[in-house]
Scaffold this motif. Structure first.
Motif, PDB file in Angstrom:
ATOM      1  N   PHE A  42       0.851  -1.184   0.000  1.00 19.64           N
ATOM      2  CA  PHE A  42       0.000   0.000   0.000  1.00 19.64           C
ATOM      3  C   PHE A  42       0.889   1.236   0.000  1.00 19.64           C
ATOM      4  N   ASN A  43       0.402   2.314  -0.600  1.00 20.89           N
ATOM      5  CA  ASN A  43       1.165   3.556  -0.540  1.00 20.89           C
ATOM      6  C   ASN A  43       1.040   4.166   0.850  1.00 20.89           C
ATOM      7  N   THR A  44       1.991   5.009   1.205  1.00 21.80           N
ATOM      8  CA  THR A  44       1.906   5.749   2.453  1.00 21.80           C
ATOM      9  C   THR A  44       0.641   6.608   2.441  1.00 21.80           C
ATOM     10  N   PRO A  45      -0.113   6.664   3.545  1.00 25.24           N
ATOM     11  CA  PRO A  45      -1.324   7.482   3.586  1.00 25.24           C
ATOM     12  C   PRO A  45      -1.065   8.927   3.169  1.00 25.24           C
ATOM     13  N   GLY A  46      -2.041   9.489   2.468  1.00 19.09           N
ATOM     14  CA  GLY A  46      -1.882  10.830   1.897  1.00 19.09           C
ATOM     15  C   GLY A  46      -1.588  11.908   2.912  1.00 19.09           C
ATOM     16  N   TYR A  47      -2.192  11.842   4.094  1.00 15.37           N
ATOM     17  CA  TYR A  47      -1.981  12.907   5.085  1.00 15.37           C
ATOM     18  C   TYR A  47      -0.538  12.953   5.571  1.00 15.37           C
ATOM     19  N   ILE A  48       0.139  11.797   5.539  1.00 14.32           N
ATOM     20  CA  ILE A  48       1.553  11.752   5.927  1.00 14.32           C
ATOM     21  C   ILE A  48       2.413  12.391   4.848  1.00 14.32           C
ATOM     22  N   ILE A  49       2.119  12.045   3.597  1.00 18.42           N
ATOM     23  CA  ILE A  49       2.849  12.643   2.465  1.00 18.42           C
ATOM     24  C   ILE A  49       2.675  14.160   2.463  1.00 18.42           C
ATOM     25  N   THR A 266      27.924   8.998  13.118  1.00 19.21           N
ATOM     26  CA  THR A 266      27.756   8.055  12.003  1.00 19.21           C
ATOM     27  C   THR A 266      26.766   8.601  10.971  1.00 19.21           C
ATOM     28  N   THR A 267      25.497   8.585  11.301  1.00 24.73           N
ATOM     29  CA  THR A 267      24.471   9.032  10.339  1.00 24.73           C
ATOM     30  C   THR A 267      23.990  10.445  10.573  1.00 24.73           C
ATOM     31  N   SER A 268      24.203  10.988  11.787  1.00 31.19           N
ATOM     32  CA  SER A 268      23.547  12.217  12.223  1.00 31.19           C
ATOM     33  C   SER A 268      22.048  11.961  12.257  1.00 31.19           C
ATOM     34  N   ASN A 269      21.215  12.964  11.981  1.00 35.00           N
ATOM     35  CA  ASN A 269      19.770  12.799  12.171  1.00 35.00           C
ATOM     36  C   ASN A 269      19.097  12.075  11.008  1.00 35.00           C
ATOM     37  N   PRO A 270      17.958  11.422  11.273  1.00 35.93           N
ATOM     38  CA  PRO A 270      17.145  10.889  10.172  1.00 35.93           C
ATOM     39  C   PRO A 270      16.623  12.048   9.328  1.00 35.93           C
ATOM     40  N   ALA A 271      16.238  11.770   8.098  1.00 35.80           N
ATOM     41  CA  ALA A 271      15.765  12.817   7.186  1.00 35.80           C
ATOM     42  C   ALA A 271      14.652  13.627   7.843  1.00 35.80           C
ATOM     43  N   VAL A 272      14.800  14.942   7.835  1.00 30.98           N
ATOM     44  CA  VAL A 272      13.889  15.798   8.588  1.00 30.98           C
ATOM     45  C   VAL A 272      12.464  15.741   8.051  1.00 30.98           C
ATOM     46  N   MET A 273      12.295  15.706   6.718  1.00 29.94           N
ATOM     47  CA  MET A 273      10.926  15.664   6.180  1.00 29.94           C
ATOM     48  C   MET A 273      10.229  14.343   6.530  1.00 29.94           C
ATOM     49  N   ALA A 274      11.015  13.260   6.615  1.00 32.58           N
ATOM     50  CA  ALA A 274      10.449  11.980   7.027  1.00 32.58           C
ATOM     51  C   ALA A 274      10.030  12.026   8.495  1.00 32.58           C
ATOM     52  N   GLN A 275      10.783  12.757   9.315  1.00 39.30           N
ATOM     53  CA  GLN A 275      10.405  12.911  10.716  1.00 39.30           C
ATOM     54  C   GLN A 275       9.073  13.646  10.840  1.00 39.30           C
ATOM     55  N   TYR A 276       8.892  14.688  10.044  1.00 39.80           N
ATOM     56  CA  TYR A 276       7.615  15.410  10.073  1.00 39.80           C
ATOM     57  C   TYR A 276       6.474  14.498   9.608  1.00 39.80           C
ATOM     58  N   GLY A 277       6.758  13.647   8.631  1.00 40.77           N
ATOM     59  CA  GLY A 277       5.749  12.691   8.201  1.00 40.77           C
ATOM     60  C   GLY A 277       5.383  11.738   9.323  1.00 40.77           C
ATOM     61  N   ALA A 278       6.380  11.291  10.101  1.00 42.82           N
ATOM     62  CA  ALA A 278       6.133  10.369  11.212  1.00 42.82           C
ATOM     63  C   ALA A 278       5.347  11.041  12.332  1.00 42.82           C
ATOM     64  N   VAL A 279       5.599  12.325  12.560  1.00 40.32           N
ATOM     65  CA  VAL A 279       4.791  13.063  13.545  1.00 40.32           C
ATOM     66  C   VAL A 279       3.318  13.004  13.143  1.00 40.32           C
ATOM     67  N   ALA A 280       3.045  13.266  11.867  1.00 42.02           N
ATOM     68  CA  ALA A 280       1.669  13.206  11.375  1.00 42.02           C
ATOM     69  C   ALA A 280       1.091  11.804  11.513  1.00 42.02           C
ATOM     70  N   ALA A 281       1.919  10.792  11.245  1.00 42.19           N
ATOM     71  CA  ALA A 281       1.456   9.405  11.339  1.00 42.19           C
ATOM     72  C   ALA A 281       0.903   9.100  12.720  1.00 42.19           C
ATOM     73  N   TYR A 282       1.562   9.618  13.756  1.00 39.76           N
ATOM     74  CA  TYR A 282       1.144   9.322  15.123  1.00 39.76           C
ATOM     75  C   TYR A 282       0.123  10.310  15.678  1.00 39.76           C
ATOM     76  N   GLU A 283       0.068  11.516  15.115  1.00 38.07           N
ATOM     77  CA  GLU A 283      -0.858  12.513  15.656  1.00 38.07           C
ATOM     78  C   GLU A 283      -2.222  12.486  14.975  1.00 38.07           C
ATOM     79  N   LYS A 284      -2.314  11.798  13.841  1.00 39.38           N
ATOM     80  CA  LYS A 284      -3.580  11.766  13.109  1.00 39.38           C
ATOM     81  C   LYS A 284      -3.887  10.317  12.714  1.00 39.38           C
ATOM     82  N   ASP A 285      -5.160  10.011  12.611  1.00 35.30           N
ATOM     83  CA  ASP A 285      -5.583   8.668  12.205  1.00 35.30           C
ATOM     84  C   ASP A 285      -6.772   8.800  11.260  1.00 35.30           C
TER      85      ASP A 285
END
Length: 392
Positions: A42-49, A266-285
């Motif tokens: 399945f594609n990533t939900p639209g609200y996360i994108i 080593t890697t420094s931070n995870p990709a910042v835009m992906a982090q914002y997407g993950a915030v949305a993933a957990y704050e909205k359903d």
């Protein structure tokens, strides 16, 4: 130049190898059905994108702290409280470039040369390799198929030595899909507390549960077990975000701080835009997570019986994840192939169906099939497998 012994000892991923072979055949024009992928179809939900895109448009394209944004840590903390009634401070959480990265950082943080890590088999292919890279020694604990691939407390206790540093628990499991009950978790956990063995609890499939099963984190069982556990999780499977590479670990703040320090070099931070997407993933359903879970459950119910009637196949019915892990020993023996790995190659070459041999998971008599594909495709694949078996 001579390679590092640690790197030279790594076993290539059997999952990636079979997927690469299937893609090569497909590129040649063959009608290949791939059942090896470990990701939702399945594609990533639209609200996360949309949230990730909006973050970039608003200028959030710079470094964040190496251990992740505070906003995402707070969202993860809220998720733990809501789902497991577990309380974690942001200092007890690190955000990583995928759950795999969290595991790698953890093993490199806690292991000294020669330390042992107990890993139940069947296991996810990367656990032993990550332990070896960190200088540790994987100790494989056979979990009997007759016991639904679950490790018994007696077996765990017998393997613990003065060099045992950690015990890896994966529930629901990749590749078997089985889950441990609260009582089973308590029995295993009490041994780890008694012997001061850190529990590494990989819960990446916690949202993909079927039937009457329910997920319990071992950290929920008691305060002592929470203090003895580092939870590994992420949004890859639950929100179909495998390519976004956002995982996390939660546990003892000293361990988490050390992991963050390691990440900073080593890697420094995870990709910042992906982090914002993950915030949305957990704050909205918006219901998409549950819709995906229901689709997987429907597939499982329809294909499980069709799989088990194939001659020479037996299979423990999974309670979670999106894999079937049948024992095909009799089918392989009847076909004339010497090993399951050779049988898998023959299946791909003759019937153009790609499955993953169980040898990479510590179970050489089994194969892994992912039903993270369309029902029509999976049923066609089973028809081809049955034909392959019947032809011998």
């Amino acid at each position: 130049m001579e390679l590092s012994p640690r790197v030279a000892s790594i076993t290539p991923s059997s999952t990636l190898a079979i997927t690469a072979k299937a893609k090569a055949l497909k590129a040649e024009g063959h009608d290949v059905i791939g059942l090896g992928a470990g990701e939702p179809d399945f594609n990533t939900p639209g609200y996360i994108i949309e949230a990730a895109s909006r973050s970039m448009e608003e200028g959030h394209t710079k470094y964040t702290p190496a251990g992740g944004m505070d906003a995402l840590k707070k969202a993860i903390s809220a998720k733990f409280l809501k789902d497991q009634k577990l309380t974690y401070d942001t200092s007890e959480i690190i955000v990583t470039s995928g759950a795999k990265h969290a595991l790698a950082l953890l093993f490199q943080t806690i292991l000294q040369e020669g330390d042992e890590v107990i890993i139940p088999a069947p296991y996810w292919v990367s656990y032993p390799e990550q332990v070896k890279i960190a200088g540790g020694k994987p100790v494989i604990a056979e979990a009997e198929e007759s016991n639904n691939f679950k490790l018994t407390p007696d077996r765990l206790k017998a393997l613990i030595t003065d060099k045992t540093k950690a015990f890896v628990l994966n529930s629901p499991s990749n590749p078997t899909g089985v889950m441990y009950s609260e009582d089973e978790l308590k029995a295993l956990g009490e041994i780890c507390v008694e012997k001061d063995v850190l529990i590494v609890s990989d819960e990446i499939y916690e949202k993909l549960i079927y039937g009457n099963a329910s997920h319990t984190s071992i950290a929920q069982v008691s305060g002592d077990l929470k203090g003895q556990t580092v939870i590994i999780n992420g949004v890859s499977k639950s929100h179909s975000m495998t390519g976004w590479r956002i995982g996390y670990a939660a546990g003892n703040k000293n361990i988490i701080k050390a992991m963050s320090n390691l990440a900073s070099h080593t890697t420094s931070n995870p990709a910042v835009m992906a982090q914002y997407g993950a915030v949305a993933a957990y704050e909205k359903d918006d219901g998409s997570v549950e819709q995906m879970r229901q689709a997987f459950e429907e597939r499982l119910d329809k294909v499980y019986e069709k799989l088990t009637i194939i001659k020479g196949f037996t299979c423990v019915k999974p309670q979670g994840a999106f894999y079937l892990f049948p024992n095909v020993k009799q089918a392989v023996e009847q076909s004339g192939y010497k090993t399951t790995d050779e049988w898998v190659k023959g299946l791909l070459e003759k019937e153009k169906v790609a499955v993953v041999p169980g040898s990479g998971f510590g179970a050489p008599d089994n194969i892994r099939l992912s039903y993270a594909t369309s029902l029509d495709q999976f049923e066609e694949a089973l028809d081809r497998i049955r034909r392959f078996v019947e032809k011998g």
